[in-house]
Design an enzyme around this catalytic site. Structure first.
Site, PDB file in Angstrom:
ATOM      1  N   ASN A   1     -10.213  -2.989   2.459  1.00  0.00           N
ATOM      2  CA  ASN A   1      -9.885  -2.999   1.035  1.00  0.00           C
ATOM      3  C   ASN A   1     -11.157  -2.852   0.209  1.00  0.00           C
ATOM      4  OD1 ASN A   1      -7.099  -3.332   1.227  1.00  0.00           O
ATOM      5  ND2 ASN A   1      -7.194  -5.574   1.103  1.00  0.00           N
TER       6      ASN A   1
ATOM      7  N   HIS B   1      -3.871   1.079  12.110  1.00  0.00           N
ATOM      8  CA  HIS B   1      -3.572  -0.138  12.869  1.00  0.00           C
ATOM      9  C   HIS B   1      -4.901  -0.825  13.202  1.00  0.00           C
ATOM     10  CE1 HIS B   1      -1.952  -2.999  15.526  1.00  0.00           C
ATOM     11  NE2 HIS B   1      -1.587  -2.260  16.548  1.00  0.00           N
TER      12      HIS B   1
ATOM     13  N   HIS C   1       0.828  -1.221   0.000  1.00  0.00           N
ATOM     14  CA  HIS C   1       0.000   0.000   0.000  1.00  0.00           C
ATOM     15  C   HIS C   1       0.861   1.270   0.000  1.00  0.00           C
ATOM     16  CE1 HIS C   1      -3.879  -2.079   0.902  1.00  0.00           C
ATOM     17  NE2 HIS C   1      -3.078  -2.953   1.484  1.00  0.00           N
TER      18      HIS C   1
END
Ligand code: HDD
Length: 699
Positions: free
Chosen positions: A146, A337, A73
């Protein structure tokens, strides 16, 4: 709890913004600078002096500008915005930001490609990241998702293997940002758990038209927990209000050259122009007692819960309304995170999620240089931070006092602990029991049913694009055994698919099916179904030359801009062209600098001289031919139809002279702008017309 004013993320960031106009040039230690163009030297032609602290600081700072790019990413684009729930979700979760429809929570979102380096192109075949940081009153909640609802591997321990296989090959670092190479397909052919996500990757979902027009998924099954401690399984879905739309592969490859920043620019321009991207958050809720009610394991991240089985429940809306002001400070330094959670949202034992909960903190430590990355402006929570963590590189806080441990009496026992009722996070008390084993659950064994469900659910054009994608990708694979093994795997999904792919790549087609295909479908998986139609933010090229009908150009501009589209007039050159009426028409862009693939639709207004000139211009002809090939809306008015006639578009009937309007497979022609333009807008709103005989067009 901070008050409402403090809850404004922008207010928190404001004092940290350094604007050049706010003061004179200085060194990092605040001394003003007299000359930044000449180093201090011994005489006009003499050596530079070590004494020149400004020179040394300037060069050192420059030498240290780079940090490691994200290992995956790496390339992305970010935006600020806010999220507001539709209603209280107290029945399912105690998460504070999901309680009150009158209260908005600030967010930062980063969209990304996965495999490519920071400088790679946007329109590659890849998964897109969709990571959202909610700055809630109870701390930051990161939903790191995603644009596919499934992942390539079931266990985080396989993540480095998968990433090493898809990234450029280690001996020569080729190819950049592409899955079409031997190592990825070697891995896929040996690891059938990848197949469901590979089906998504070969579909047009991997080629989003815009970050504003793709879905987002939390992927894992998470757990909501309400105030009483009752848990409910939850899957998160983001749905773009503009609908889910994709490019086509031929177009993507050309855009990668014409504008490698295509998706990033699109996001930036939309927000800058006030066309704020919006996404609805929806959830699939499963009571804990139904954990085993499915023919797959809820903990398996290679599985979806089909929407017919558990319908989506819309719970809120996110608006992205502000571009960052500094790419590095905000979009590059933002640190997501999966373990940034707030009370009311908890994990499940999904082995991929469990591993992610380790990886994201670890990666920020190396990427952002140490444990104080949470203090960076974009990462800083709006909730108060107070603990006994100390020191480290780049510590920005001053922690007064004698005590930095717990328990303590010298510091009055501070900082104090909280409990569940006063907002502390508490992990759900889920019973776990078992032997230490390295073994997957047999409930994770079925790798073929859901790829088959996906394939069965595709419209004919989507299937054709998937077959073409497999042929393209495997056609780039040098090892014949890898091609053959992949076809064998596809035969477990669907025989017709395997045969269609095999015949394109020189592999013997499998003689017979190895899997039954009872034809089960899930309509929501197809992009052909239920997409909201709008021309908002769609870019439309209006092709002109000297002698164009100025009134028609104005009519086209007004009709499109009225619906929120972005019309641009293009000629062979910048500046202006003469109109048929004797005036001038302003040119927005020159055709040689703006390829047809950068527009959603093309319109050719009338004007005899203009049409004649355009018909002799290879670029103009290619403009329309490409738009046709890529399924885009095309309109021509009056004599402008001549340009289309010149191209001989296969199977398309064009309006005869005097005919007000004809719409044939999205090619709208006629003499009456009042009839042609609304029909043209309708075609643009439906995104693409797939039924055309595009393959016969040379473009
Ligand atoms: Fe990951 C970044 C999404 C599996 C390890 N991941 C990263 C980003 C997104 C995702 C959107 C970019 C965040 C940003 O914009 O800064 N990753 C996913 C999804 C997964 C997934 C949806 C599966 C459901 N990831 C996954 C696994 C691991 C990682 C299994 C490791 C065991 N991911 C990382 C990372 C990254 C990352 C190495 C690189 C940069 C970063 O974290 O901040 O930790």
């Amino acid at each position: 709890m901070p008050d409402e004013e403090q809850l404004d993320k922008q207010r928190q960031l404001d004092p940290l913004r350094d604007r050049p106009e706010d003061g004179p040039l200085s060194t990092d230690f605040g001394t003003r600078v007299e000359d930044t163009d000449n180093s201090l030297r011994a005489g006009e032609r003499g050596p530079t002096l070590l004494e020149d602290f400004h020179f040394r600081e300037k060069i050192t700072r420059f030498d240290h500008e780079r940090i490691p790019e994200r290992v995956v990413h790496a390339r992305g684009a970010g935006a600020y915005g806010h999220f507001r729930p539709y209603e209280s979700l107290a029945e399912y979760t105690r998460a504070d930001f999901l309680q009150d429809p009158d209260r908005a929570t600030p967010v930062f979102v980063r969209f990304s490609t996965v495999a490519g380096s920071r400088g790679s192109a946007d329109t590659v075949r890849d998964v897109r990241g969709f990571a959202t940081k909610f700055y809630t009153r109870e701390g930051n909640y990161d939903l790191v998702g995603n644009n596919f609802p499934v992942f390539f591997v079931q266990d985080a321990i396989k993540f480095p293997d998968f990433v090493h296989a898809v990234k450029p090959e280690p001996d020569n670092e080729i190819p950049q940002a592409a899955s079409a190479h031997d190592t990825l397909w070697d891995f896929v052919s040996l690891q059938p758990e990848t197949l469901h996500t590979v089906m998504w990757l070969m579909s047009d979902r991997a080629l989003p038209r815009s970050y504003r027009m793709m879905q987002g998924f939390g992927v894992h099954t998470f757990r909501f927990v309400n105030a009483e401690g009752r848990g409910t399984f939850v899957k998160f879905h983001w749905r773009p209000l503009l609908g889910t739309h994709s490019l086509v592969w031929d177009e993507c490859q050309q855009i990668a050259g014409a504008d490698p920043d295509y998706n990033r620019r699109d996001l930036w321009d939309a927000i800058a122009s006030g066309a704020f991207p919006e996404f609805e958050l929806a959830v699939q809720l499963v009571p804990e007692e139904d954990e085993f009610a499915f023919d797959f394991d809820l903990l398996d991240p290679t599985k979806i819960i089909p929407e017919e089985v558990v319908p989506l429940r819309p719970i809120g809306r996110m608006v992205l309304d502000r571009n960052p002001e500094n790419f590095f400070a905000e979009t590059e330094q933002v640190a997501f995170h999966t373990a940034h959670v707030v009370p009311g949202i908890d994990f499940t034992n999904d082995p991929l999620l469990q591993g992610r909960n380790f990886s994201y903190l670890d990666t920020q430590l190396i990427r952002l240089g140490g444990p104080n990355f949470q203090q960076l402006p974009v990462n800083r929570p709006l909730a108060t931070v107070r603990n006994n963590h100390r020191d480290g590189y780049g510590q920005h806080r001053i922690h007064p006092g004698q005590t930095a441990y717990s328990p303590n009496s010298l510091g009055g026992g501070c900082p104090a602990l909280s409990n569940w009722d006063s907002g502390a996070y508490r992990h759900s008390q889920v019973r776990v029991d078992g032997e230490k084993i390295r073994r997957r659950s047999p409930s994770f064994d079925d790798h073929y049913s859901q790829p088959q469900l996906f394939w069965n659910s595709m419209a004919p054009w989507e299937k054709a694009h998937i077959v073409a994608a497999f042929r393209f990708e495997l056609g780039k694979v040098n090892a014949p055994e890898v091609r053959a093994r992949t076809v064998e795997q596809l035969n477990h999904i669907d025989h017709e698919l395997a045969v269609a792919v095999a015949t394109g790549i020189g592999v013997n087609p499998p003689a017979e099916a190895v899997a039954e295909n009872p034809g089960r479908t899930s309509p929501a998986l197809s992009m052909a179904v239920g997409q909201p139609g709008s021309i908002a933010t769609r870019k439309v090229a209006i092709l002109v030359a000297d002698g164009v009908s100025g009134t028609e150009v104005t009519a086209v501009r007004e009709a499109l801009a009225g619906g929120g589209a972005v019309p641009e007039v293009l000629a062979a050159h910048d500046g202006e062209v003469a109109s048929a009426e004797g005036g001038a028409v302003r040119v927005d862009r020159a055709m040689p600098t703006m390829s047809s693939v950068l527009y959603d639709a093309v319109c050719v207004p009338g004007g005899e001289a203009s049409t004649l000139e355009l018909s002799r211009d290879g670029l103009a002809l290619r403009y329309v031919a490409q738009a046709f090939k890529h399924g885009k809306a095309i309109a021509a008015l009056g004599s402008g139809i001549g340009l289309l006639r010149e191209l001989g578009l296969p199977g398309i009937r064009l309006a005869d002279e005097g005919e007000p309007a004809v719409d044939n497979l999205g090619v709208v022609t006629g003499t009456d702008p009042g009839s042609v333009l609304p029909a043209f807008a309708d075609v643009i709103a439906q995104h693409r017309v797939w039924e055309r005989d595009s393959d016969r067009v040379a473009a």
